[in-house]
Each structure stands twice: as C-alpha cells, then as structure tokens.
Design an enzyme around this catalytic site. Structure first.
Site, PDB file in Angstrom:
ATOM      1  N   ARG A  73     -53.016  26.792  -1.097  1.00  0.00           N
ATOM      2  CA  ARG A  73     -52.051  27.552  -0.292  1.00  0.00           C
ATOM      3  C   ARG A  73     -50.614  27.066  -0.440  1.00  0.00           C
ATOM      4  O   ARG A  73     -49.682  27.710   0.039  1.00  0.00           O
ATOM      5  CB  ARG A  73     -52.486  27.549   1.176  1.00  0.00           C
ATOM      6  CG  ARG A  73     -53.685  28.476   1.410  1.00  0.00           C
ATOM      7  CD  ARG A  73     -54.453  28.070   2.656  1.00  0.00           C
ATOM      8  NE  ARG A  73     -53.611  28.228   3.837  1.00  0.00           N
ATOM      9  CZ  ARG A  73     -53.861  27.639   5.008  1.00  0.00           C
ATOM     10  NH1 ARG A  73     -54.901  26.856   5.148  1.00  0.00           N
ATOM     11  NH2 ARG A  73     -53.058  27.834   6.033  1.00  0.00           N
ATOM     12  N   TYR A  91     -18.871   6.081 -17.982  1.00  0.00           N
ATOM     13  CA  TYR A  91     -19.878   6.557 -18.929  1.00  0.00           C
ATOM     14  C   TYR A  91     -19.206   6.967 -20.226  1.00  0.00           C
ATOM     15  O   TYR A  91     -18.295   7.796 -20.227  1.00  0.00           O
ATOM     16  CB  TYR A  91     -20.596   7.748 -18.283  1.00  0.00           C
ATOM     17  CG  TYR A  91     -21.782   8.286 -19.050  1.00  0.00           C
ATOM     18  CD1 TYR A  91     -22.753   7.428 -19.557  1.00  0.00           C
ATOM     19  CD2 TYR A  91     -21.936   9.653 -19.247  1.00  0.00           C
ATOM     20  CE1 TYR A  91     -23.856   7.923 -20.235  1.00  0.00           C
ATOM     21  CE2 TYR A  91     -23.033  10.162 -19.921  1.00  0.00           C
ATOM     22  CZ  TYR A  91     -23.993   9.293 -20.424  1.00  0.00           C
ATOM     23  OH  TYR A  91     -25.075   9.788 -21.091  1.00  0.00           O
ATOM     24  N   GLY A  98     -57.894  17.361  -3.140  1.00  0.00           N
ATOM     25  CA  GLY A  98     -57.901  18.815  -2.951  1.00  0.00           C
ATOM     26  C   GLY A  98     -56.812  19.497  -3.759  1.00  0.00           C
ATOM     27  O   GLY A  98     -55.815  18.886  -4.149  1.00  0.00           O
ATOM     28  N   ALA A 156      -5.624   8.216  -4.113  1.00  0.00           N
ATOM     29  CA  ALA A 156      -6.284   9.520  -4.236  1.00  0.00           C
ATOM     30  C   ALA A 156      -6.536   9.859  -5.699  1.00  0.00           C
ATOM     31  O   ALA A 156      -5.691   9.624  -6.558  1.00  0.00           O
ATOM     32  CB  ALA A 156      -5.413  10.588  -3.596  1.00  0.00           C
TER      33      ALA A 156
HETATM   34  C1  UD1 Z   1     -62.254  18.608   7.424  1.00  0.00           C
HETATM   35  C2  UD1 Z   1     -63.433  18.217   8.299  1.00  0.00           C
HETATM   36  C3  UD1 Z   1     -63.301  18.900   9.658  1.00  0.00           C
HETATM   37  C4  UD1 Z   1     -61.981  18.539  10.297  1.00  0.00           C
HETATM   38  C5  UD1 Z   1     -60.824  18.881   9.351  1.00  0.00           C
HETATM   39  C6  UD1 Z   1     -59.515  18.372   9.887  1.00  0.00           C
HETATM   40  C7  UD1 Z   1     -65.279  17.853   6.778  1.00  0.00           C
HETATM   41  C8  UD1 Z   1     -66.540  18.402   6.235  1.00  0.00           C
HETATM   42  N1  UD1 Z   1     -64.638  18.600   7.658  1.00  0.00           N
HETATM   43  O1  UD1 Z   1     -62.365  20.009   7.218  1.00  0.00           O
HETATM   44  O2  UD1 Z   1     -64.371  18.506  10.511  1.00  0.00           O
HETATM   45  O3  UD1 Z   1     -61.837  19.228  11.532  1.00  0.00           O
HETATM   46  O4  UD1 Z   1     -61.023  18.263   8.058  1.00  0.00           O
HETATM   47  O5  UD1 Z   1     -58.486  18.824   9.099  1.00  0.00           O
HETATM   48  O6  UD1 Z   1     -64.905  16.764   6.427  1.00  0.00           O
HETATM   49  N2  UD1 Z   1     -60.849  16.489  -0.091  1.00  0.00           N
HETATM   50  C9  UD1 Z   1     -61.066  15.772  -1.244  1.00  0.00           C
HETATM   51  N3  UD1 Z   1     -62.153  16.053  -1.996  1.00  0.00           N
HETATM   52  C10 UD1 Z   1     -63.050  17.020  -1.654  1.00  0.00           C
HETATM   53  C11 UD1 Z   1     -62.816  17.753  -0.476  1.00  0.00           C
HETATM   54  C12 UD1 Z   1     -61.709  17.454   0.293  1.00  0.00           C
HETATM   55  O7  UD1 Z   1     -60.286  14.884  -1.592  1.00  0.00           O
HETATM   56  O8  UD1 Z   1     -64.030  17.211  -2.397  1.00  0.00           O
HETATM   57  C13 UD1 Z   1     -59.649  16.207   0.716  1.00  0.00           C
HETATM   58  C14 UD1 Z   1     -58.698  17.376   0.686  1.00  0.00           C
HETATM   59  O9  UD1 Z   1     -57.696  17.185  -0.299  1.00  0.00           O
HETATM   60  C15 UD1 Z   1     -58.127  17.407   2.068  1.00  0.00           C
HETATM   61  C16 UD1 Z   1     -59.148  16.693   2.927  1.00  0.00           C
HETATM   62  O10 UD1 Z   1     -60.028  16.030   2.063  1.00  0.00           O
HETATM   63  O11 UD1 Z   1     -56.929  16.682   2.159  1.00  0.00           O
HETATM   64  C17 UD1 Z   1     -59.874  17.620   3.856  1.00  0.00           C
HETATM   65  O12 UD1 Z   1     -60.628  18.528   3.098  1.00  0.00           O
HETATM   66  P1  UD1 Z   1     -60.826  20.038   3.513  1.00  0.00           P
HETATM   67  O13 UD1 Z   1     -61.731  20.663   2.548  1.00  0.00           O
HETATM   68  O14 UD1 Z   1     -59.526  20.662   3.772  1.00  0.00           O
HETATM   69  O15 UD1 Z   1     -61.641  19.871   4.868  1.00  0.00           O
HETATM   70  P2  UD1 Z   1     -61.515  20.813   6.099  1.00  0.00           P
HETATM   71  O16 UD1 Z   1     -62.241  22.055   5.815  1.00  0.00           O
HETATM   72  O17 UD1 Z   1     -60.103  20.901   6.504  1.00  0.00           O
END
Ligand code: UD1
Ligand code: MG
Length: 451
Positions: free
Chosen positions: A15, A371, A11, A364
């Site tokens: 933020r 270096y 991800g 002291a």
């Molecule tokens: C996800 C869950 C949700 C859960 C929540 C907890 C899904 C669809 N939903 O939602 O049920 O309550 O986490 O925090 O799984 N990531 C990737 N590749 C991607 C998408 C995401 O590596 O293509 C990673 C992100 O970096 C992140 C994590 O997966 O660390 C979660 O992804 P995010 O899109 O934030 O899912 P949430 O909407 O938080």
C-alpha cells in the site's frame, strides 16, 4: 537478563506504492526501521536481528548506517509473522535471555512500555504480549483473556467468531519471551487458518497448552501505530511533530509558531532557545541554550552554540559548527565550517570547508570557492579579519589574523596577518564621458523614431 531484539521487516508494504522498502521510508528524517531500533534500544539489547525480505539488499545497506552491530536474516517468502520469527533461530544460537519481537513499520513504542513488558516477564509470565484498547478493532488480532485475567489466546480477525470480534483488547504484535521457549513454540506453529499463514500469535495458545503463563501489558493505541500507507506515514509524521513541539516547549524553548517548525528524530534544543516560524531541522542538530533561530531557516548536521543568532533565511549544512555569539544572517549557507566565537556572516554568503577566526567579519556576498570541479579545498580566515563585500576566496587559501580584503577581490594567494589585500581591476574615471554617451544614445533613438 540479556535481551535480543527480533525486528520483523520483510513485508512488501504494497500500500505504500513505492520502490523503496516500506521500513526505509523516512519519519522525522530517519527511516522507520531506525525508529524501531531506537525503541528497542530502551531494552539495551545484546543482539539485534532484523528479518528482511522485500528489498532485503536495500534494507541491509541502510541498516549498516543505523546500527552496524545489527544482523540481517532473510525471509525469502513471507509466509507469516510466525515464519518470520522462525528465521531468526540460527542467529539466536547460543543466546540465553529474552527476545523482544518488534516491527520495522511500528515506530512509536516507548521505553516505559518495553520496561513494563520485561517486568511482567520477571513477574513470572513466560510470554508477554503488548495489547491496547482499540477505538476501531477492525482487522487487529483479538486478545482472549482467561478467568484469571491471564492471556489464553490471540485470535486473528479473519478467524474470529462474532463474540471474539466484539473484544476491543487488541494485539499490537509486540511480544517478549524467553528465547529458547519462543523458538520451541514458533517451531510448532502451523498455517491451518483463514489466511494460510504461520501466525506468530498462535504461540500463546501453544504456550498455554504446555502449561506456560501468558500475560498482557497494555499501552496507548497511538504507541502501536503501524504504517501501511503514505497517508498513515503522513499521519505518523504529524503525530511525531506534535509531540516534538510539545516537548521543546516543555523543555523551555520558545516556538513562535510551533505548528510550522519541523524537528528530526534526534534534534536537541536547549533552554531559552527562540525558534521563529517555518524552521526545518534535519538530522543531527544541536542548538544550545539561549540561541535564536529566526524564521525560515534550514538546519542539518550542525551545532549552534549559546547566544548565536541564525537567520532569517539561513541554511546550515552538515559540519557547520557555530561557536558562541556567532551571527549568521539572511541567505547565508554554511557547510563543514568552524566559525569561532563572535564571528559574523550576515548577508548572502557561502562558507564551505572553512575555518573562520574569532570575531572575524565576513562581508556581504563573500564566497569560499571550495570546489575546483574535482576536489574540495579549505579556506582559513584568522581572528578579527575583515573580509570585504563580494570577496571570492579561491581555496586553498588563508587570510591572516587582523587582515582585510578589499571589496570585490578575488583572493587566490594567502594574505599575511594584518595585511590588506586588494585583488581587482583598478578603477579608471573618464571625465565627462557619461554625459557624452547619454546624449549620443538619445540622438540615435530620436532618429529611429522619425524613420
Ligand atoms: C499482525 C498480528 C495481529 C496484530 C497486528 C498489529 C499476526 C498473525 N497478526 O497482523 O494480531 O493485531 O499485526 O498490527 O501476527 N512480516 C514479515 N514477514 C511475514 C509476515 C509479516 O516480516 O512473513 C512483517 C510485516 O512486514 C509487518 C509485520 O510483520 O511489518 C506484521 O505483518 P502483517 O502481515 O501486516 O500482520 P497483520 O495482519 O497486520
Ligand atoms: Mg500490518
């Protein structure tokens, strides 16, 4: 049962408002990703696969320092958590065992929790999901239970009906399943939902439809805390520190002002250690039982043995190895130096790339000039040597056992055992000159004031 970890870390972390990939932001002096790996280590994984995307190069480089056996797979486009897990398929080739899916931005999953999930797997659940009772369910996925108490499905908040939104049992995202089954299920996920993403959470409904049993294991909400912003990172740091302070106190350390002491993820503090106010621990510090760290010390990558007394205002840098009963006082910096039993460095010194013998006394203001502008050189000081105040030791140089240096000396040549080295300009006394000089200066000043 062999275990493989799949850690999602692709991800963007929008933020965080940062050039650094989110999973590399430090918590307790280690990147978030290192915490996720440490959490997963409780399951004794045979393989670790990190799914990277945004900042994949930086993540790969950082991972080499965290766990050189971990493998990176790149998810070019972030099409959802289901798509992310699917990227691990080639890396799981030939693996027979369970996969645990963790998240690079979720640092606090406890070993007990992963063990409970693996027990549920052994108890017959084909897919095990980690859930928690959310204080504010908000945008978490909701866990929908069947009449038998098993897990029927996970509904993302965006796709949920009002009744489903009323559910407070939420999805942490962590799952455990047989590798083969997981990969078959993940391959079936589509993106026909409110976000147009491939939801990992869909595997539950897919598994149920194929007649597999799915179960929920629950943990405390605090454990599932994921980090999305700097404010959440600061909150996680505070939570980590609160637990680390409580653990240090429970383990028999005295913290005079616990809220002002900062620990790293791997700080080791023995029993009857006393830590004064405003002490900061970087990574790689061990403080043995009965040592004292006085106020305002800064320590990283060092070892403090029993009975040693450090500070106030001391800085111990990587490679500082202090033996029993050593004293390191105020405004002393020690780096990459072995300080033998009972040696004292009490005031205003820099000791770097050095070996200080047993019972030596470093006056002291002593500086090891390690270096030369290009290379680092070593200083050796023998047992019971007495280094006079304000000695500059120009390395490489060796001061023998039971030797002395005169105050203010610049030592450029080795000092034999038991010798006294004096290396400074000889003192000249000019009789009466102080008074004659002052008289003349006062006369000049008086004349100027009259003009
Ligand atoms: C996800 C869950 C949700 C859960 C929540 C907890 C899904 C669809 N939903 O939602 O049920 O309550 O986490 O925090 O799984 N990531 C990737 N590749 C991607 C998408 C995401 O590596 O293509 C990673 C992100 O970096 C992140 C994590 O997966 O660390 C979660 O992804 P995010 O899109 O934030 O899912 P949430 O909407 O938080
Ligand atoms: Mg998230």
């Amino acid at each position: 049962m062999p275990i493989a970890l799949v850690i999602l870390a692709a991800g963007k972390g929008t933020r965080m408002n940062s050039d650094l990939p989110k999973v590399l932001h430090p918590l307790a002096a280690a990147p978030l990703l290192a915490h996720a790996l440490a959490a997963g280590a409780a399951a004794d994984p045979e393989r670790t696969i990190v799914v990277a995307g945004h900042g994949a190069e930086q993540v790969t480089a950082a991972l080499a320092d965290i766990d050189e056996t971990a493998q990176v797979v790149v998810q070019e486009d972030q099409l959802g958590t289901g798509h992310a897990v699917a990227q691990a398929t080639p890396a799981l080739e030939g693996f027979g065992g369970d996969v645990i899916v963790l998240y690079g931005d979720t640092p606090f999953i406890r070993p007990q929790t992963l063990h409970a999930m693996l027990e549920a797997r052994q108890g017959g659940a084909d897919v095990v999901v980690l859930g928690f009772e959310a204080a504010v369910p908000g945008r978490y996925g909701r866990l929908i239970l069947g009449r038998d108490g098993g897990l029927d499905g996970i509904v993302e908040a965006k796709d949920a009906s009002p009744e489903q939104l009323a559910v407070t049992l939420c999805n942490s995202g962590v799952i455990a399943a047989d590798a083969g089954l997981l990969m078959r299920l993940v391959a079936k996920i589509d993106n026909d939902n409110a976000s147009g993403e491939y939801y990992l959470t869909d595997i539950v409904a897919l598994a149920r439809a194929a007649g597999h049993a799915c179960a929920v294991v629950t943990c405390d909400e605090a454990e599932t805390l994921g980090i999305n912003s700097r404010a959440e990172l600061a909150g996680a740091e505070a939570a980590f520190q609160a637990r680390a302070r409580a653990a240090a106190l429970d383990n028999g350390a005295t913290l005079i002002a616990p809220e002002s002491v900062y620990f790293a993820h791997d700080t080791v503090i023995g029993r009857d250690v006393v830590i004064g106010p405003n002490v900061w621990f970087g990574p790689g510090v061990t403080v043995e039982s009965g040592a004292t760290i006085n106020a305002f010390c800064h320590l990283e990558g060092c070892h403090v043995s029993r009975g040693a007394i450090i500070g106030p205002f001391a800085r111990l840098r990587p490679g500082a190895e202090l033996s029993e009963d050593v004293r390191v006082g105020n405004f002393v910096e020690v780096k990459n130096a072995l300080v033998a039993e009972g040696a004292k460095i009490n005031h205003l010194s820099y000791i770097g790339d050095a070996e200080i013998g047993e019972g030596a006394n470093i006056g002291a203001g002593t500086i090891t000039c390690n270096y030369d502008g290009v290379m680092k050189h070593r200083t050796e000081i023998g047992a019971r040597a007495f280094i006079g105040s304000n000695t500059a030791l120009v390395a490489p140089v060796r001061v023998g056992r039971d030797a002395m240096t005169g105050s203010g000396s610049v030592i450029t040549k080795d000092v034999p055992d038991e010798a006294l080295a004096v290396a400074r300009a000889d003192q000249i006394n000019k009789e009466g000159l102080a008074v004659r000089l002052m008289t003349r200066l006062r006369a000049i000043k008086a004349r100027k004031q009259k003009e």
